[in-house]
Design an enzyme around this catalytic site. Structure first.
Site, PDB file in Angstrom:
ATOM      1  CD  GLU A 247      -2.803  -1.355   2.327  1.00  0.00           C
ATOM      2  OE1 GLU A 247      -2.630  -0.766   3.018  1.00  0.00           O
ATOM      3  OE2 GLU A 247      -3.625  -2.543   2.653  1.00  0.00           O
ATOM      4  CD  GLU A 351      -4.542  -8.002   1.513  1.00  0.00           C
ATOM      5  OE1 GLU A 351      -5.537  -7.243   2.038  1.00  0.00           O
ATOM      6  OE2 GLU A 351      -3.259  -7.606   1.773  1.00  0.00           O
TER       7      GLU A 351
HETATM    8  O1  9MR Z   1      -7.733  -8.786   7.979  1.00  0.00           O
HETATM    9  C1  9MR Z   1      -6.864  -7.739   8.546  1.00  0.00           C
HETATM   10  C2  9MR Z   1      -7.328  -7.426   9.997  1.00  0.00           C
HETATM   11  O2  9MR Z   1      -7.614  -8.464  10.780  1.00  0.00           O
HETATM   12  C3  9MR Z   1      -6.700  -6.372  10.513  1.00  0.00           C
HETATM   13  O3  9MR Z   1      -7.744  -5.943  11.861  1.00  0.00           O
HETATM   14  C4  9MR Z   1      -6.415  -5.171   9.881  1.00  0.00           C
HETATM   15  C5  9MR Z   1      -5.631  -4.296  10.357  1.00  0.00           C
HETATM   16  O4  9MR Z   1      -4.865  -3.767   9.781  1.00  0.00           O
HETATM   17  O5  9MR Z   1      -5.640  -5.906   8.629  1.00  0.00           O
HETATM   18  C6  9MR Z   1      -6.667  -6.741   7.839  1.00  0.00           C
HETATM   19  O6  9MR Z   1      -5.864  -6.849   6.775  1.00  0.00           O
HETATM   20  C7  9MR Z   1      -5.495  -5.983   5.851  1.00  0.00           C
HETATM   21  C8  9MR Z   1      -4.117  -6.288   5.014  1.00  0.00           C
HETATM   22  O7  9MR Z   1      -3.233  -6.677   5.882  1.00  0.00           O
HETATM   23  C9  9MR Z   1      -3.726  -5.258   4.058  1.00  0.00           C
HETATM   24  N1  9MR Z   1      -4.807  -5.055   3.054  1.00  0.00           N
HETATM   25  C10 9MR Z   1      -6.078  -4.561   3.669  1.00  0.00           C
HETATM   26  C11 9MR Z   1      -6.673  -5.522   4.679  1.00  0.00           C
HETATM   27  C12 9MR Z   1      -7.901  -5.562   5.222  1.00  0.00           C
HETATM   28  O8  9MR Z   1      -7.982  -4.285   5.915  1.00  0.00           O
END
Ligand code: 9MR
Length: 431
Positions: A247, A351
């Site tokens: 990101e 994802e």
């Molecule tokens: O799915 C993840 C969630 O459990 C966490 O709370 C969150 C915190 O940043 O991150 C989520 O995963 C993210 C991923 O690492 C990067 N892309 C976006 C995902 C969804 O927010």
């Protein structure tokens, strides 16, 4: 009876037993299940709260972009609450030899890995493990390999240099993956979020000044080296890809502002991939982002990828793919994938989830159709050489534990039964 019929029979048996056990549970006879998850998991209420840090995310209607980021940037948080792993204890673990009788990953075995993200609690659960091992051949730690999980402040201060330490929950997950012959994606090294602020400051002390470019470059190299060395030593051949930078492009285009950029400068992405290339061995290096198909963001990402690809520093682009049934169109999404592929790099869907507000049978069919249409195009292009797709990961094993659970975005419903989306992927036939 052919395999398919056997599978259907097994599925029906599972559903019947699941429903019967659900009825039993309603009368509070919970002690009859085999799972021990209840003692490990947060309550469902906590789970929903913990797993949803981004309540302000857009719903992806119209031109609204895919979301998937959190609002907070480097907060210095030193703990991660994974939450949301309230694996349903009602599901029959040993009722059927094969839970569903079909294997998603087998359907795409000639094409790419098929994965899901996992939390520590999920890997502790027998039912979930069984479903994962049956359906997937790749996993990504949902939170447990992020910088705030691996960077150890106490050890860094003590050692006087940045120190990576894989904590017990992460190690347990990696052992679990190894024991079940699952491949892994590494997620993630250089990110603006879930990264503690102290790594950017003199003496790892946020009351002091930000470090110089030289010091931050040393720290960056050290983090990347330590992470790769650890997995290569302890889990050789298990990791096949790693999100080196996550990101890094701003929603409106251009580079996202963050402390990595502030301390090192605009070339921090190239620097990260240069270090990663030095230490990665056979692990493929990825840049990973959401909204890859949106306007200026896409333009910037394309130029960053082109540049890194020309320098031989990158192996692929991770399209996170947090989609909604209303946006983007399948055409826009897949056309973007083709643009990345044209640079000669791999593409991975890292994802994937597709939200819907319509949870009726019709709504779930529409969701299934979108999953199917995307995957059909990806498979066709992968097979004719237009796109080299090497992995597709669904973000969340089942709806109840998804970070966007209220919009039921995964392949399995709240009691882990396959949805139309699962069936749509299974229907994609071999060409
Ligand atoms: O799915 C993840 C969630 O459990 C966490 O709370 C969150 C915190 O940043 O991150 C989520 O995963 C993210 C991923 O690492 C990067 N892309 C976006 C995902 C969804 O927010």
């Amino acid at each position: 009876m052919n395999t398919k019929n056997k599978g259907n029979l097994a599925k029906i048996l599972c559903i019947l037993i699941g429903v019967a056990m659900l009825a039993v549970d309603m009368f509070a006879f919970v002690g009859c299940t085999k799972n021990s998850e209840s003692t490990l998991s947060p309550t469902p209420t906590e789970a929903v709260v913990d797993n949803k840090p981004n309540t302000d995310v857009a719903t992806n209607t119209g031109a609204a972009p895919e979301t998937g980021t959190e609002t907070g940037s480097q907060t210095g948080s030193e703990t991660v609450t994974t939450g949301g792993e309230d694996v349903d204890t009602l599901y029959p673990v040993n009722a059927c030899e094969s839970i569903f009788g079909t294997r998603l990953c087998e359907n795409f075995a000639d094409d790419f890995y098929v994965g899901t993200c996992v939390s520590y609690s999920l890997t502790q659960n027998e039912t979930a493990t069984k479903v994962i091992v049956e359906q997937f051949n790749s996993v990504t730690c949902e939170n447990e390999m992020k910088p705030d999980h691996l960077l150890d402040k106490t050890a860094s201060k003590l050692n006087g240099e940045i120190t990576v330490k894989f904590p017990n929950d992460t190690v347990s997950m990696l052992n679990w993956a190894k024991d079940h012959n699952l491949k892994m994606r590494g997620h993630t090294m250089v990110w603006y979020s879930q990264t503690p602020n102290w790594i950017f400051y003199e003496d790892f002390d946020t009351s002091k000044s930000l470090v110089s470019r030289e010091v931050m470059l040393e720290r960056m190299e050290s983090i990347i080296r330590q992470e790769f060395e650890y997995v290569q030593e302890n889990y050789p051949d298990m990791f096949y890809a790693w999100d080196v930078c996550n990101e890094v492009i701003a929603d409106e285009g251009g580079l996202r502002d963050c402390l990595w950029k502030q301390t090192i400068g605009d070339d921090y992405i190239e620097q990260a991939f240069t270090f990663a290339r030095k230490y990665c061995g056979d692990i493929k290096l990825f840049i990973n982002d959401y909204n890859c198909y949106v306007g200026n963001k896409r333009t910037t990402l394309l130029s960053v990828v082109k540049d890194l690809a020309e320098k031989g520093l990158i192996d692929g682009v991770g399209m996170q793919s947090h989609l909604d049934v209303g946006y983007p169109s399948v055409g826009l999404y897949t056309a973007t994938m083709k643009m990345f592929a044209a640079f000669g790099v791999e593409v991975q869907i890292t994802e994937m989830d597709i939200t819907t507000d319509n949870k009726t049978e019709k709504g779930l069919n529409v969701q299934g159709q979108m999953y199917g249409d995307i995957m059909k195009q990806v498979v066709d292009w992968d097979r004719d050489g237009t796109v080299d797709c090497t992995s597709v990961t669904i973000w969340g094993l089942y709806d109840k534990i998804s970070w966007r659970s209220s919009q039921v975005p995964t392949l399995f419903d709240n009691i882990m039964l396959p949805k139309p989306a699962y069936n749509a992927l299974m229907e994609i036939t071999k060409g």
